[in-house]
Design an enzyme around this catalytic site. Structure first.
Site: not given
Length: 162
Positions: A22, A34, A86, A91, A98, A114, A116
């Site tokens: 990512g 993630t 994502e 765990h 990957y 939203k 931040f």
């Protein structure tokens, strides 16, 4: 606020795909690792599914099924130009995965995405999402999805849908 019928008619939503690299922010900047789906999986989401934070179940390869939260959308804080999906699996994995197949069952919706005003407020919101998802996933109607045949089938193909 997204319309509830646009969200609920797609749930539970099952998808799987190969874990790709990512933006490199989850673990490094947020401390919340993630797993990212390839564009093909994101592009195959229902066109009218609302962006936001969802929760459900996930497994890697033929491994155990764990609770998860998933962000679907544009990540306004980071001003993404591509929609992403994502998944944070609740765990601790010993190593990166990957290239492995990630299996996800989305069962509920937490909130819209939203922006931040700080990284700290983003991290705090994500941690709150994780705690709320842990509670909701204990409901019987969500626990039963953990045992769905989707998590037992051959992991060799990428698929989207119900």
């Amino acid at each position: 606020m997204p319309r509830a019928d646009c969200i609920m008619r797609h749930l539970p939503y099952f998808c799987r795909g190969q874990v790709v690299r990512g933006f490199g922010r989850g673990s490094k900047q947020l401390g919340i690792p993630t797993a990212n789906f390839p564009e093909q999986v994101v592009d195959n989401l229902p066109a009218d599914i609302s962006t936001g934070i969802y929760y459900g179940w996930a497994s890697v390869g033929s491994g155990d099924v764990h609770k998860m939260v998933v962000s679907i959308g544009w990540n306004p804080y980071y001003k993404n130009t591509k929609k992403s999906m994502e998944t944070h699996i609740m765990h601790t994995f010993k190593e990166d995965f990957y290239g492995e197949i990630l299996n996800v069952a989305i069962v509920g919706y937490l909130r819209p995405e939203k922006n931040f005003d700080s990284l700290e407020s983003l991290i705090s919101a994500i941690q709150g999402d994780i705690e709320e998802a842990k509670k909701r996933l204990e409901l019987p109607e969500h626990l039963k999805i953990k045992e769905d045949n989707f998590f037992q089938v051959s992991k060799s193909k990428i698929m989207n849908g119900h």
